[in-house]
Scaffold this active site. Structure first.
Site, PDB file in Angstrom:
ATOM      1  N   TYR A 119       0.838  -1.200   0.000  1.00 55.77           N
ATOM      2  CA  TYR A 119       0.000   0.000   0.000  1.00 55.77           C
ATOM      3  C   TYR A 119       0.874   1.252   0.000  1.00 55.77           C
ATOM      4  O   TYR A 119       0.662   2.180  -0.793  1.00 55.77           O
ATOM      5  CB  TYR A 119      -0.913  -0.008   1.227  1.00 55.77           C
ATOM      6  CG  TYR A 119      -1.764   1.229   1.367  1.00 55.77           C
ATOM      7  CD1 TYR A 119      -2.830   1.470   0.508  1.00 55.77           C
ATOM      8  CD2 TYR A 119      -1.514   2.166   2.378  1.00 55.77           C
ATOM      9  CE1 TYR A 119      -3.618   2.609   0.639  1.00 55.77           C
ATOM     10  CE2 TYR A 119      -2.300   3.307   2.519  1.00 55.77           C
ATOM     11  CZ  TYR A 119      -3.341   3.516   1.649  1.00 55.77           C
ATOM     12  OH  TYR A 119      -4.117   4.646   1.777  1.00 55.77           O
ATOM     13  N   LYS A 123       1.243   4.235  -2.875  1.00 58.79           N
ATOM     14  CA  LYS A 123       1.029   5.644  -2.555  1.00 58.79           C
ATOM     15  C   LYS A 123       2.262   6.470  -2.913  1.00 58.79           C
ATOM     16  O   LYS A 123       2.151   7.594  -3.414  1.00 58.79           O
ATOM     17  CB  LYS A 123       0.672   5.808  -1.079  1.00 58.79           C
ATOM     18  CG  LYS A 123      -0.754   5.416  -0.736  1.00 58.79           C
ATOM     19  CD  LYS A 123      -1.752   6.338  -1.412  1.00 58.79           C
ATOM     20  CE  LYS A 123      -3.175   6.121  -0.953  1.00 58.79           C
ATOM     21  NZ  LYS A 123      -4.129   7.028  -1.618  1.00 58.79           N
ATOM     22  N   GLY A 311     -48.014  26.481  44.418  1.00 59.48           N
ATOM     23  CA  GLY A 311     -47.998  26.878  45.816  1.00 59.48           C
ATOM     24  C   GLY A 311     -46.914  26.246  46.665  1.00 59.48           C
ATOM     25  O   GLY A 311     -46.815  26.537  47.871  1.00 59.48           O
TER      26      GLY A 311
END
Length: 399
Positions: A119, A123, A311
């Site tokens: 690879y 590249k 309340g």
């Protein structure tokens, strides 16, 4: 400007495409001088005719296409070198000398564990092809050697360990870590896309390489995104497990701006299945209403939401050191505070109609009274520290 992206359906291509669409459509106004007109998306299902047209019209080319995990190692050279040749030959055919950006890999350095990889060799061949093309044609060539990439939309169980870890942990699947001490150099996809947009503007960051390390250099032959993170596998797993635990612990880890932790958390969340995108919170309920812890942090306190029935008075306690914000988001309330040992009472009338934040002061007993006879009072509360049942720093005393 017309932009061509090859490998447009891949991880980087998809993120870059969406960023360019936001610019083209006027949704991103952070770059007023950058005009994107057409975006040409080329991928495996595109035709040679489309590539020919795109190369004729392009003003900038992002070459993201490549082969990462072929069945036959020989396909590395075909995919990472062969198609690059086709792309450049097509640009030459049309005399188009627009800038071209190549996505290479740190493995092209061919050093250390990358020395013999097919690879990396493919590249490296692609890089040399692009540099030669630049010298021959005069076109501007930008070659980026990417380290390990991570972020949303990255395919798990492919070529990103973070994508695999995030996917598996988000789906309650096992992960495997052989050596937690292994350190990775990591580049977040948004940081990469930011650099690519800078390159589109002619403001790329240049560098040279010493082995597999990028060294900033204005005259460098290569380019690099300036922000990367070096993190061990053990730390990555530790963080991801803490993210998985957050719905139960409510503890949010520190995620400073620009930090790896912040980017990793965003990445992890992008892998959550639908059923985990929502989780229940524990509501502590009684006749007065409810109190729900929302979020805790180790250094920036705790967020909660309080609901008071009509309340009802809540609080009536004080703290030595702890302090809080009360922020009424719905309803009307009277907040009272009295300094311990004093008869003077501070009163603050607040409502969701005009949202204000009121400090609960240390050393002051305080309460919050729902002034409505019919509507619930909803208050967002922030305390400067997570609640610790062993050291609550909370003492009853009526205002």
């Amino acid at each position: 400007m017309n932009v061509l992206i090859t490998g447009a359906k891949g991880f980087v291509g998809k993120n870059l495409t969406e960023a360019l669409k936001n610019l083209r459509d006027g949704k991103d106004r952070t770059r007023p001088t950058l005009s994107v007109e057409e975006i040409y998306l080329y991928d495996l299902d595109s035709t040679p005719e489309e590539l020919d047209e795109y190369c004729r019209k392009a003003d900038f080319v992002f070459h993201m296409a490549g082969v990462n995990r072929p069945k036959d190692p020989a396909e590395f050279m075909q995919g990472n070198f062969g198609f690059s040749s086709t792309l450049l030959d097509t640009l030459k055919k049309h005399g188009n000398t627009c800038p071209v950006l190549l996505s290479s890999s740190i493995q092209a350095s061919l050093v250390g564990r990358y020395a013999e990889g097919e690879y990396g060799k493919s590249k490296k061949a692609g890089e040399e092809l692009f540099f030669s093309y630049g010298k021959e044609s005069g076109a501007k060539v930008l070659v980026y050697r990417f380290p390990n990439l991570f972020g949303k939309w990255c395919r798990p169980n492919y070529n990103s360990v973070i994508a695999t870890f995030c996917h598996n942990l988000a789906h309650d699947l096992p992960i495997q870590v052989n050596d937690p001490s292994v350190e990775l150099e990591l580049l977040y996809i948004d940081d990469l896309v930011e650099e690519m947009l800078l390159a589109l503007e002619g403001r790329e960051h240049r560098c040279r390489f010493e082995g597999a390390t990028a060294i900033p250099c204005e005259e460098g032959a290569f380019c690099a995104a300036p922000v990367t993170h070096r993190v061990t596998l053990g730390r990555i797993v530790e963080l991801l497990k803490s993210f998985c635990d957050q719905p139960q612990s409510l503890m949010m880890p520190a995620i400073p701006a620009g930090s790896f932790e912040k980017k990793l958390y965003s990445t992890f969340l992008s892998y959550l299945p639908a059923e985990k995108a929502v989780f229940d919170l524990k509501m502590n309920e009684d006749a007065r209403g409810s109190f729900t812890e929302l979020l805790k942090t180790s250094s920036h306190g705790q967020f909660s939401v309080n609901v008071s029935r009509p309340g009802i008075t809540k609080g009536q306690h004080w703290h030595h050191t702890k302090w809080e914000f009360f922020i009424v988001v719905s309803g009307k309330a009277l907040i009272q505070q009295r300094r311990i040992g004093s008869d003077e009472v501070l009163e603050f009338r607040v409502s969701g109609e005009k949202i204000r934040a009121v400090h609960m002061l240390p050393g002051f007993t305080h309460n919050i009274i729902n002034l409505s006879d019919t509507e619930d009072l909803v208050t967002l509360m922030w305390a400067n520290e997570p609640f610790d049942p062993n050291h609550p720093d909370t003492f009853f005393e009526e205002v």
